[in-house]
Design a protein around this motif. Structure first.
Motif, mmCIF file in Angstrom:
data_model
loop_
_atom_site.group_PDB
_atom_site.id
_atom_site.type_symbol
_atom_site.label_atom_id
_atom_site.label_comp_id
_atom_site.label_asym_id
_atom_site.label_seq_id
_atom_site.Cartn_x
_atom_site.Cartn_y
_atom_site.Cartn_z
ATOM 1 N N LYS A 155 -66.328 -9.576 106.689
ATOM 2 C CA LYS A 155 -65.137 -10.275 107.175
ATOM 3 C C LYS A 155 -64.117 -10.429 106.045
ATOM 4 N N VAL A 156 -64.605 -10.691 104.833
ATOM 5 C CA VAL A 156 -63.696 -10.872 103.692
ATOM 6 C C VAL A 156 -62.925 -9.586 103.414
ATOM 7 N N GLU A 157 -63.610 -8.459 103.532
ATOM 8 C CA GLU A 157 -62.935 -7.161 103.321
ATOM 9 C C GLU A 157 -61.831 -6.955 104.367
ATOM 10 N N GLU A 158 -62.134 -7.362 105.604
ATOM 11 C CA GLU A 158 -61.137 -7.242 106.680
ATOM 12 C C GLU A 158 -59.936 -8.154 106.398
ATOM 13 N N ASN A 195 -60.528 -0.214 111.222
ATOM 14 C CA ASN A 195 -61.288 -1.232 111.939
ATOM 15 C C ASN A 195 -62.770 -1.227 111.573
ATOM 16 N N ASN A 196 -63.116 -0.457 110.523
ATOM 17 C CA ASN A 196 -64.520 -0.471 110.079
ATOM 18 C C ASN A 196 -64.586 -1.138 108.702
ATOM 19 N N PHE A 197 -65.067 -2.385 108.701
ATOM 20 C CA PHE A 197 -65.129 -3.152 107.458
ATOM 21 C C PHE A 197 -66.570 -3.565 107.188
#
Length: 396
Positions: A243-246, A238-240
């Motif tokens: 937003k794109v990485e998530e 939950n640590n990104f």
């Protein structure tokens, strides 16, 4: 001059009533039956023999007093639909031939024939509606869901363009199926009680393994069962950094290997199976039935999990590449960095689910509010604003 409409008469009740309603509305109506398939060896022939269908279409045209002819599109159908299907299955993807058939055959090849015959419009018996927006003198067409929620077929038309919609009419889109049958009975049409055809667009029910075996030869491989507590499922990041990485993480494909689970059986070809499939695995002795969670056509392996709640079946997001992204409403398409809240579905008849579109340079992410079961590569995702389908894409 009366407007001329060419109706794709399929020999079913929906297209029959389409022709009847248009004639009642004062159009000049011509019925055309599309013959798309000759090979009866792989069809479960009692279910949708094209000969009976073309005969029923002819009888309906006769009853309505409209001209009728058959057009043979089997060459184009084979090239654009059947070859595409084989190609997709070979790559381990699961195609949707009905969506393709509408884009490539009914609203392309067929539409061109109709326009050459002087048609102003082409009409089909789809349960969907068309709306028109006029801004600055320019017309934009809207593809709207059919009024019958149970029969809405807008999903199957999710790849249509503005040019195709401009020439399309959907006369039964405002009606419920029982109303359509009642109209057919009142007009004394032979198709009034005919049951709806199932299976591939225009081919009917096909024995899929036999159909695919024409080109994709059977080859024995292993069925592996992946446990629910597999490490990839329990790793909840939950640590990104962005937003794109998530989104990349949420839509990622888990690469299973044969050492991640146990061998529980064998199969005759990974390309005959699709995500979420339960039938055809023939593995017994389990507490809950096995479902396909992934296939690997390179190693010819099927990965399965027990029960329909298995975490390997679920994902929150999916990705569509730019090449396979389509906007029905071109005026609404997102630029890179743009987002849009929509309702979306990943298969026909699925209830619409809340989702957010995220446009990036390489394509588009669809992020769902709730996890979705069996997001399948090769299938279409379609997104809506209320009851309007505005875009779609192939799940990559």
């Amino acid at each position: 001059m009366k407007k001329r409409v060419i109706v794709g008469l399929s020999g079913g009740v929906d297209s029959s009533v389409t022709a009847y309603l248009l004639k009642e509305q004062g159009y000049e109506v011509i019925g055309l039956f599309m013959k798309n398939w000759h090979d009866d060896s792989v069809t479960i022939s009692d279910d949708c023999p094209w000969l009976d269908d073309s005969n029923d279409a002819m009888l309906v045209a006769e009853k309505l007093g409209i001209p009728f002819q058959t057009v043979d599109l089997s060459t184009q159908y084979k090239e654009r639909i059947v070859d595409y299907m084989f190609n997709e299955y070979e790559k381990g993807r699961t195609p949707n031939p009905d969506v393709l058939c509408n884009r490539e055959i009914k609203f392309d090849v067929f539409m061109k024939i109709a326009l050459d015959l002087g048609a102003d419009y082409v009409a089909t018996g789809h349960y969907c509606r068309k709306g028109t927006l006029i801004e600055n003198g320019k017309e934009t067409y809207k593809l709207l869901a059919g009024k019958d929620n149970n029969k809405d077929q807008s999903y199957f038309l999710c790849q249509l363009s503005q040019e195709q919609l401009a020439k399309a009419i959907f006369p039964i889109g405002e009606l419920q199926k029982p109303e359509v049958r009642a109209i057919a009975a009142e007009a004394d049409l032979i198709t009034a009680d005919k049951k709806d055809s199932q299976g591939l667009c225009f081919i009917g029910k096909v024995r899929l393994p036999e159909f695919l075996q024409q080109k994709l030869k059977p080859k024995q491989g292993q069925i592996i069962e992946i446990p629910e507590l597999f490490s990839e499922y329990t790793d909840t990041r939950n640590n990104f950094s962005s937003k794109v990485e998530e989104l990349e993480y949420l839509s990622r494909k888990i690469n299973y290997s044969e050492t991640d689970g146990e061998i529980v059986g064998t199969h005759q070809g990974a390309h005959y199976f699709t995500k979420g499939q339960r039938k055809g695995l023939s593995v017994g002795g389990k507490v809950e039935p096995l479902f396909v969670i992934d296939t690997d056509v390179d190693t010819n392996t099927i990965y399965t999990g027990q029960g329909k709640k298995h975490p390997g079946l679920y994902k929150r997001a999916l990705f569509v590449t730019n090449e396979e992204l389509h906007w029905v409403r071109e005026d609404l398409q997102l630029l890179s960095g743009g987002t849009l809240e929509v309702s979306a579905r990943i298969r026909y008849r699925q209830a619409l689910e809340k989702a957010t579109l995220h446009k990036v340079d390489a394509g588009l992410y669809v992020e769902f509010e709730n996890k979705q079961s069996a997001i399948t590569e090769g299938q279409f995702v379609a997104w809506y604003l209320e009851d309007e389908l505005v875009g779609s894409g192939v799940i990559s």
